[in-house]
Motif scaffolding. Structure first.
Motif, PDB file in Angstrom:
ATOM      1  N   LEU A 170       6.828  18.826  22.063  1.00 17.09           N
ATOM      2  CA  LEU A 170       5.595  18.841  21.280  1.00 17.09           C
ATOM      3  C   LEU A 170       4.466  19.513  22.057  1.00 17.09           C
ATOM      4  CD1 LEU A 170       5.661  15.244  19.719  1.00 17.09           C
ATOM      5  CD2 LEU A 170       6.339  17.396  18.633  1.00 17.09           C
ATOM      6  N   ALA A 171       4.414  19.225  23.361  1.00 18.30           N
ATOM      7  CA  ALA A 171       3.374  19.817  24.203  1.00 18.30           C
ATOM      8  C   ALA A 171       3.586  21.316  24.408  1.00 18.30           C
ATOM      9  CB  ALA A 171       3.330  19.112  25.553  1.00 18.30           C
ATOM     10  N   LYS A 172       4.780  21.797  24.086  1.00 18.89           N
ATOM     11  CA  LYS A 172       5.103  23.221  24.249  1.00 18.89           C
ATOM     12  C   LYS A 172       5.007  23.975  22.924  1.00 18.89           C
ATOM     13  CE  LYS A 172       8.154  22.227  28.152  1.00 18.89           C
ATOM     14  NZ  LYS A 172       9.540  22.267  28.702  1.00 18.89           N
ATOM     15  N   GLY A 173       4.402  23.326  21.941  1.00 19.81           N
ATOM     16  CA  GLY A 173       4.159  24.013  20.682  1.00 19.81           C
ATOM     17  C   GLY A 173       5.203  23.818  19.607  1.00 19.81           C
ATOM     18  N   TRP A 174       6.205  22.968  19.838  1.00 22.33           N
ATOM     19  CA  TRP A 174       7.218  22.713  18.819  1.00 22.33           C
ATOM     20  C   TRP A 174       6.648  21.785  17.742  1.00 22.33           C
ATOM     21  CZ3 TRP A 174      12.812  23.699  19.138  1.00 22.33           C
ATOM     22  CH2 TRP A 174      13.159  24.535  20.209  1.00 22.33           C
ATOM     23  N   LYS A 175       7.147  21.933  16.536  1.00 25.79           N
ATOM     24  CA  LYS A 175       6.824  21.022  15.430  1.00 25.79           C
ATOM     25  C   LYS A 175       8.083  20.241  15.090  1.00 25.79           C
ATOM     26  CE  LYS A 175       4.841  20.960  10.725  1.00 25.79           C
ATOM     27  NZ  LYS A 175       5.617  19.795  10.322  1.00 25.79           N
ATOM     28  N   ILE A 176       8.064  18.946  15.356  1.00 24.75           N
ATOM     29  CA  ILE A 176       9.243  18.102  15.139  1.00 24.75           C
ATOM     30  C   ILE A 176       8.852  16.939  14.246  1.00 24.75           C
ATOM     31  CG2 ILE A 176      11.097  16.779  16.217  1.00 24.75           C
ATOM     32  CD1 ILE A 176      10.527  18.274  18.819  1.00 24.75           C
ATOM     33  N   ASP A 177       9.475  16.830  13.087  1.00 25.02           N
ATOM     34  CA  ASP A 177       9.200  15.760  12.136  1.00 25.02           C
ATOM     35  C   ASP A 177      10.402  14.827  12.020  1.00 25.02           C
ATOM     36  OD1 ASP A 177       6.632  16.659  11.418  1.00 25.02           O
ATOM     37  OD2 ASP A 177       7.487  18.122  10.033  1.00 25.02           O
ATOM     38  N   LEU A 178      10.107  13.575  11.697  1.00 23.72           N
ATOM     39  CA  LEU A 178      11.142  12.558  11.524  1.00 23.72           C
ATOM     40  C   LEU A 178      10.989  11.916  10.157  1.00 23.72           C
ATOM     41  CD1 LEU A 178      13.340  10.544  12.661  1.00 23.72           C
ATOM     42  CD2 LEU A 178      11.418   9.141  13.448  1.00 23.72           C
ATOM     43  N   ILE A 179      12.108  11.815   9.419  1.00 19.29           N
ATOM     44  CA  ILE A 179      12.116  11.060   8.171  1.00 19.29           C
ATOM     45  C   ILE A 179      13.242  10.027   8.238  1.00 19.29           C
ATOM     46  CG2 ILE A 179      11.095  12.885   6.789  1.00 19.29           C
ATOM     47  CD1 ILE A 179      13.838  13.612   5.754  1.00 19.29           C
ATOM     48  N   SER A 180      13.098   8.953   7.482  1.00 22.17           N
ATOM     49  CA  SER A 180      14.072   7.858   7.513  1.00 22.17           C
ATOM     50  C   SER A 180      14.430   7.439   6.094  1.00 22.17           C
ATOM     51  CB  SER A 180      13.500   6.644   8.262  1.00 22.17           C
ATOM     52  OG  SER A 180      13.128   6.980   9.571  1.00 22.17           O
ATOM     53  N   ALA A 181      15.623   6.859   5.942  1.00 25.72           N
ATOM     54  CA  ALA A 181      16.043   6.345   4.637  1.00 25.72           C
ATOM     55  C   ALA A 181      17.132   5.294   4.826  1.00 25.72           C
ATOM     56  CB  ALA A 181      16.539   7.476   3.739  1.00 25.72           C
ATOM     57  N   ASP A 182      17.338   4.509   3.794  1.00 26.47           N
ATOM     58  CA  ASP A 182      18.320   3.425   3.785  1.00 26.47           C
ATOM     59  C   ASP A 182      19.554   3.874   2.999  1.00 26.47           C
ATOM     60  OD1 ASP A 182      19.742   1.062   3.629  1.00 26.47           O
ATOM     61  OD2 ASP A 182      18.063  -0.138   2.864  1.00 26.47           O
ATOM     62  N   HIS A 183      20.708   3.957   3.662  1.00 23.54           N
ATOM     63  CA  HIS A 183      21.933   4.352   2.953  1.00 23.54           C
ATOM     64  C   HIS A 183      22.610   3.178   2.253  1.00 23.54           C
ATOM     65  CE1 HIS A 183      24.195   2.568   6.187  1.00 23.54           C
ATOM     66  NE2 HIS A 183      23.988   3.540   7.049  1.00 23.54           N
ATOM     67  N   GLN A 184      22.095   1.960   2.471  1.00 27.64           N
ATOM     68  CA  GLN A 184      22.575   0.751   1.796  1.00 27.64           C
ATOM     69  C   GLN A 184      24.065   0.479   2.036  1.00 27.64           C
ATOM     70  OE1 GLN A 184      21.289   0.625  -2.388  1.00 27.64           O
ATOM     71  NE2 GLN A 184      19.751   2.185  -1.905  1.00 27.64           N
ATOM     72  N   ASN A 185      24.628   1.082   3.076  1.00 30.27           N
ATOM     73  CA  ASN A 185      26.055   0.943   3.394  1.00 30.27           C
ATOM     74  C   ASN A 185      26.956   1.456   2.271  1.00 30.27           C
ATOM     75  OD1 ASN A 185      25.817  -0.384   6.034  1.00 30.27           O
ATOM     76  ND2 ASN A 185      24.929  -2.061   4.863  1.00 30.27           N
ATOM     77  N   LYS A 186      26.449   2.413   1.512  1.00 27.86           N
ATOM     78  CA  LYS A 186      27.198   3.001   0.403  1.00 27.86           C
ATOM     79  C   LYS A 186      27.362   4.496   0.652  1.00 27.86           C
ATOM     80  CE  LYS A 186      25.322  -0.353  -2.890  1.00 27.86           C
ATOM     81  NZ  LYS A 186      24.488  -0.532  -4.113  1.00 27.86           N
ATOM     82  N   PRO A 187      28.614   4.982   0.810  1.00 29.93           N
ATOM     83  CA  PRO A 187      28.822   6.414   1.077  1.00 29.93           C
ATOM     84  C   PRO A 187      28.182   7.334   0.054  1.00 29.93           C
ATOM     85  CG  PRO A 187      30.839   5.197   1.505  1.00 29.93           C
ATOM     86  CD  PRO A 187      29.880   4.229   0.874  1.00 29.93           C
ATOM     87  N   ASP A 188      28.241   6.976  -1.248  1.00 29.96           N
ATOM     88  CA  ASP A 188      27.670   7.854  -2.257  1.00 29.96           C
ATOM     89  C   ASP A 188      26.156   7.943  -2.130  1.00 29.96           C
ATOM     90  OD1 ASP A 188      27.477   5.176  -3.051  1.00 29.96           O
ATOM     91  OD2 ASP A 188      27.549   5.646  -5.186  1.00 29.96           O
ATOM     92  N   VAL A 189      25.534   6.814  -1.817  1.00 30.69           N
ATOM     93  CA  VAL A 189      24.081   6.821  -1.603  1.00 30.69           C
ATOM     94  C   VAL A 189      23.739   7.675  -0.382  1.00 30.69           C
ATOM     95  CG1 VAL A 189      22.072   5.415  -1.006  1.00 30.69           C
ATOM     96  CG2 VAL A 189      23.720   4.586  -2.704  1.00 30.69           C
ATOM     97  N   GLY A 190      24.496   7.488   0.692  1.00 28.98           N
ATOM     98  CA  GLY A 190      24.255   8.265   1.905  1.00 28.98           C
ATOM     99  C   GLY A 190      24.397   9.759   1.673  1.00 28.98           C
ATOM    100  N   VAL A 191      25.431  10.155   0.951  1.00 28.62           N
ATOM    101  CA  VAL A 191      25.663  11.581   0.700  1.00 28.62           C
ATOM    102  C   VAL A 191      24.564  12.169  -0.187  1.00 28.62           C
ATOM    103  CG1 VAL A 191      27.185  13.222  -0.479  1.00 28.62           C
ATOM    104  CG2 VAL A 191      28.144  11.551   1.102  1.00 28.62           C
ATOM    105  N   ASN A 192      24.132  11.422  -1.193  1.00 29.61           N
ATOM    106  CA  ASN A 192      23.059  11.917  -2.058  1.00 29.61           C
ATOM    107  C   ASN A 192      21.769  12.128  -1.277  1.00 29.61           C
ATOM    108  OD1 ASN A 192      24.619  12.021  -4.384  1.00 29.61           O
ATOM    109  ND2 ASN A 192      24.108   9.942  -5.008  1.00 29.61           N
TER     110      ASN A 192
END
Length: 406
Positions: free
Chosen positions: A63-85
């Motif tokens: 970040l101090a070297k000029g990079w832009k790094i973003d983080l997003i999060s989500a709940d897959h609910q332990n369901k493969p179809d939800v995770g893949v979507n």
């Protein structure tokens, strides 16, 4: 005993797929923390994994070297179809470059295939199915396998010195549990033991009474718990109520975490032996990291899954910097990661083996008695250290089809 413990290979599965190498580099990265945010694995990864990921972003120095790094999060609910979507949305719309966490092997295997198809990096510190670095390995799929169990060592840990040559399995009814039972049962039989039976239970199960009665009536010397998280702690608590251990049978937790001991309490968990590859109170570096982690996440010290998120991202960022920027090409980034030795404050120095597994020591711990615990989360005493070269399935025995062809 040093040679007869379970080797719990900790931290991360790294997956990539082919695709044309990007013609330009930039300094933009998006990290997606996809985990169980509210269910039985939430304490293992989930919100704590997102905290660990943010810490890795800050500690990378980019970040101090000029990079832009973003983080997003989500709940897959332990369901493969939800995770893949979610994964598809993240890749196609949010332009996510790398996945982290992925506790739940069903989701982990599904995201591994998606990452292979879409040519993004997958740092899986949460899934424990051996298939991630075995049967589902391919020329376009690499795994930095940091938390996959060696079934031979797992069998030895369960049998110990008790002569436990007969087993009955309580198995979580999805990919992780099936693989765990399969691998361990094969080694039990190969070592002259017998599998007297098995019963599969639903994921996130509350009542284990009928399953435990079947295990008890089998007269097996060892009841192998091929599950994790809340399923393991519920089974152990209810086994105590049934007097199973008092009656002479032994419980073998195949995959346990610091948060499981917290949930059980030392009165119930005392004396349990299991292997982890990270413990917050190991040394000054792990304690310093934990202090910073708990300033943002106060529920418990970091688990080995959460530590694995941090460790794997630190190495990922080093690879991006070595490349001179982000090519947004999973194949290129993984290749660079495999070239470079690993080194971070939580796991120390290590390497990534030809089959993609991250190699470092593992540790056999025994849960302390209540009187032995002197401060919060002072849960473990170190019994033995498993050297890195002994902690993993030998490369020549890997089920990865790519290795067999090479």
């Amino acid at each position: 005993m040093k040679r007869s413990i379970a080797a719990l290979v900790m931290t991360t599965s790294l997956v990539f797929a082919g695709g044309a190498f990007a013609q330009t580099l930039d300094k933009v990265v998006k990290v997606g923390s996809l985990g169980d945010q509210s269910g039985l694995y939430a304490d293992i990864g989930g919100p704590g994994s997102s905290v660990a990921a943010q810490m890795a972003i800050e500690d990378s120095g980019l970040l101090a070297k000029g990079w832009k790094i973003d983080l997003i999060s989500a709940d897959h609910q332990n369901k493969p179809d939800v995770g893949v979507n979610i994964g598809k949305q993240w890749i196609d719309v949010e332009k996510v470059d790398v996945f982290v966490d992925l506790a739940s092997s069903g989701v982990g295997l599904a995201i591994a295939n998606l990452a292979k198809e879409k040519n993004v990096v997958n740092l899986n510190s949460g899934s424990a199915s051996s298939d991630l670095t075995g049967a589902q390995c391919s020329p376009k799929h690499r795994a930095l396998g940091l938390r996959h169990l060696d079934a031979r060592q797992r069998h030895r840990q369960g049998a110990g010195e008790s002569g436990g040559d007969s087993w009955f399995f309580l198995t979580a009814d999805y990919a992780f549990g099936h693989a765990l039972e399969r691998d361990t049962a094969a080694v039990v039989v190969a070592n002259g033991g017998k599998v007297l039976g098995a019963v599969k239970h639903p994921l996130n199960n509350a009542d284990f009474s009928s399953f435990l009665l079947q295990a008890q009536s089998s007269k097996a010397k060892i009841i192998g718990l091929a599950n994790a998280g809340g399923d393991t702690t519920n089974a152990i608590k209810q086994a105590a109520e049934f007097g199973i251990v008092a009656g002479g049978q032994k419980l073998a937790g195949m995959l346990m975490f610091l948060t499981d001991v917290q949930a059980l309490g030392l009165n119930v968990a005392q004396g349990l032996n299991f292997t982890e590859t990270f413990y917050w109170d190991m040394n000054d570096q792990t304690r310093a990291f934990t202090k910073r982690f708990n300033e943002k996440y106060k529920k418990s010290p970091p688990t080995m899954v959460q530590a694995g998120v941090y460790s794997s991202l630190i190495h990922y960022f080093k690879a991006l910097e070595a490349l001179g920027g982000n090519p947004h090409d999973g194949r290129a980034v993984v290749a660079k990661m495999k070239e470079m030795p690993t080194d971070d404050a939580l796991f120390g120095k290590g390497s990534i083996r030809a089959d993609g597994r991250k190699i470092h020591p593992a540790y056999l711990f025994e849960v302390k008695k209540p009187a032995e615990s002197k401060y919060p989360f002072d849960f473990y005493k170190l019994v033995a250290t498993i050297p890195a070269e002994e902690a993993f399935i030998p490369l020549e025995k890997s089920a990865c089809p790519l290795l067999k062809k090479s």
